[in-house]
Design a protein around this motif. Structure first.
Motif, PDB file in Angstrom:
ATOM      1  N   GLN A 110      26.605   8.605  21.086  1.00  0.00           N
ATOM      2  CA  GLN A 110      27.240   9.763  21.704  1.00  0.00           C
ATOM      3  C   GLN A 110      28.670   9.860  21.182  1.00  0.00           C
ATOM      4  O   GLN A 110      29.404   8.887  21.181  1.00  0.00           O
ATOM      5  N   GLN A 111      29.038  11.033  20.728  1.00  0.00           N
ATOM      6  CA  GLN A 111      30.388  11.279  20.249  1.00  0.00           C
ATOM      7  C   GLN A 111      31.041  12.301  21.175  1.00  0.00           C
ATOM      8  O   GLN A 111      30.413  13.258  21.602  1.00  0.00           O
ATOM      9  N   CYS A 112      32.311  12.098  21.484  1.00  0.00           N
ATOM     10  CA  CYS A 112      33.053  13.007  22.360  1.00  0.00           C
ATOM     11  C   CYS A 112      33.601  14.172  21.533  1.00  0.00           C
ATOM     12  O   CYS A 112      34.371  13.960  20.602  1.00  0.00           O
ATOM     13  N   ILE A 113      33.202  15.385  21.874  1.00  0.00           N
ATOM     14  CA  ILE A 113      33.678  16.587  21.197  1.00  0.00           C
ATOM     15  C   ILE A 113      34.605  17.328  22.164  1.00  0.00           C
ATOM     16  O   ILE A 113      34.164  17.767  23.233  1.00  0.00           O
ATOM     17  N   PRO A 114      35.909  17.478  21.832  1.00  0.00           N
ATOM     18  CA  PRO A 114      36.809  18.200  22.738  1.00  0.00           C
ATOM     19  C   PRO A 114      36.526  19.703  22.709  1.00  0.00           C
ATOM     20  O   PRO A 114      36.395  20.299  21.644  1.00  0.00           O
ATOM     21  N   MET A 115      36.405  20.284  23.900  1.00  0.00           N
ATOM     22  CA  MET A 115      36.179  21.718  24.057  1.00  0.00           C
ATOM     23  C   MET A 115      37.076  22.221  25.179  1.00  0.00           C
ATOM     24  O   MET A 115      37.658  21.438  25.914  1.00  0.00           O
ATOM     25  N   GLU A 116      37.175  23.530  25.304  1.00  0.00           N
ATOM     26  CA  GLU A 116      38.030  24.118  26.331  1.00  0.00           C
ATOM     27  C   GLU A 116      37.188  25.018  27.223  1.00  0.00           C
ATOM     28  O   GLU A 116      36.441  25.859  26.734  1.00  0.00           O
ATOM     29  N   ASP A 117      37.297  24.814  28.531  1.00  0.00           N
ATOM     30  CA  ASP A 117      36.607  25.658  29.515  1.00  0.00           C
ATOM     31  C   ASP A 117      37.609  26.586  30.170  1.00  0.00           C
ATOM     32  O   ASP A 117      38.660  26.134  30.655  1.00  0.00           O
TER      33      ASP A 117
ATOM     34  N   PHE B 207      34.787  27.123  24.983  1.00  0.00           N
ATOM     35  CA  PHE B 207      35.196  27.383  23.611  1.00  0.00           C
ATOM     36  C   PHE B 207      35.087  26.119  22.779  1.00  0.00           C
ATOM     37  O   PHE B 207      35.454  25.033  23.218  1.00  0.00           O
ATOM     38  N   TYR B 208      34.613  26.283  21.557  1.00  0.00           N
ATOM     39  CA  TYR B 208      34.576  25.212  20.570  1.00  0.00           C
ATOM     40  C   TYR B 208      35.112  25.778  19.254  1.00  0.00           C
ATOM     41  O   TYR B 208      34.627  26.802  18.775  1.00  0.00           O
ATOM     42  N   ASN B 209      36.125  25.153  18.703  1.00  0.00           N
ATOM     43  CA  ASN B 209      36.776  25.621  17.482  1.00  0.00           C
ATOM     44  C   ASN B 209      37.248  27.068  17.592  1.00  0.00           C
ATOM     45  O   ASN B 209      37.111  27.851  16.663  1.00  0.00           O
ATOM     46  N   GLY B 210      37.767  27.449  18.762  1.00  0.00           N
ATOM     47  CA  GLY B 210      38.353  28.764  18.951  1.00  0.00           C
ATOM     48  C   GLY B 210      37.386  29.892  19.229  1.00  0.00           C
ATOM     49  O   GLY B 210      37.796  31.038  19.369  1.00  0.00           O
ATOM     50  N   ALA B 211      36.089  29.603  19.326  1.00  0.00           N
ATOM     51  CA  ALA B 211      35.087  30.639  19.595  1.00  0.00           C
ATOM     52  C   ALA B 211      34.236  30.245  20.800  1.00  0.00           C
ATOM     53  O   ALA B 211      34.079  29.059  21.106  1.00  0.00           O
TER      54      ALA B 211
ATOM     55  N   CYS C 117      35.688  16.859  27.514  1.00  0.00           N
ATOM     56  CA  CYS C 117      35.074  16.044  26.478  1.00  0.00           C
ATOM     57  C   CYS C 117      33.564  16.163  26.650  1.00  0.00           C
ATOM     58  O   CYS C 117      33.014  15.750  27.664  1.00  0.00           O
ATOM     59  N   VAL C 118      32.897  16.760  25.677  1.00  0.00           N
ATOM     60  CA  VAL C 118      31.457  16.988  25.766  1.00  0.00           C
ATOM     61  C   VAL C 118      30.743  15.978  24.868  1.00  0.00           C
ATOM     62  O   VAL C 118      30.980  15.954  23.659  1.00  0.00           O
ATOM     63  N   PRO C 119      29.880  15.134  25.456  1.00  0.00           N
ATOM     64  CA  PRO C 119      29.165  14.162  24.624  1.00  0.00           C
ATOM     65  C   PRO C 119      28.085  14.853  23.791  1.00  0.00           C
ATOM     66  O   PRO C 119      27.331  15.676  24.292  1.00  0.00           O
TER      67      PRO C 119
END
Length: 121
Positions: A83-90, A106-110, A58-60
């Motif tokens: 601050q909003q939590c943006i889910p990303m994948e490491d 990755f954010y939105n598959g990229a 979760c990236v603020p």
């Protein structure tokens, strides 16, 4: 400077200060290929193979909201920065003993960013 320009300038400075640090726009070298910002997960898998770890984080990120309230001074509007939590994948790649781990976010598959992790002992 009028109030609109001052408000815009102060909001821009505050947003810049709230950006998370540590990420850099580098590439991950994988067997002679480079995986970098903007590439898809499929492309990174083809170039680098499976990572040793996949983790959802979760990236603020700052978000500016404008509230319209007729009773407020300054024209009835107010800006709130939250601050909003943006889910990303490491994805973490092991580059070998003595090297730093490679972390691809990755954010939105990229690929959003590539950075170095801890050094492998």
């Amino acid at each position: 400077m009028n109030i609109v320009l001052r408000t815009f300038a102060s909001t821009a400075l505050l947003l810049a200060a709230l950006q998370p640090g540590g990420a850099s726009a580098q590439s991950l070298s994988c067997g002679g290929f480079l995986a970098g910002v903007g590439e898809s997960k499929f492309s990174v898998l083809n170039k680098c193979g499976e990572p040793v770890l996949k983790d959802i984080v979760c990236v603020p990120r700052p978000q500016v909201e404008v509230i319209v309230a007729p009773g407020l001074r300054g024209g009835g509007t107010r800006q709130i920065i939250s601050q909003q939590c943006i889910p990303m994948e490491d994805w973490t790649y092991h580059r070998g003993q003595g090297n730093f781990l490679g972390i691809v976010r990755f954010y939105n598959g990229a690929v959003e960013s590539v950075r170095d992790g801890d050094r492998v002992q």
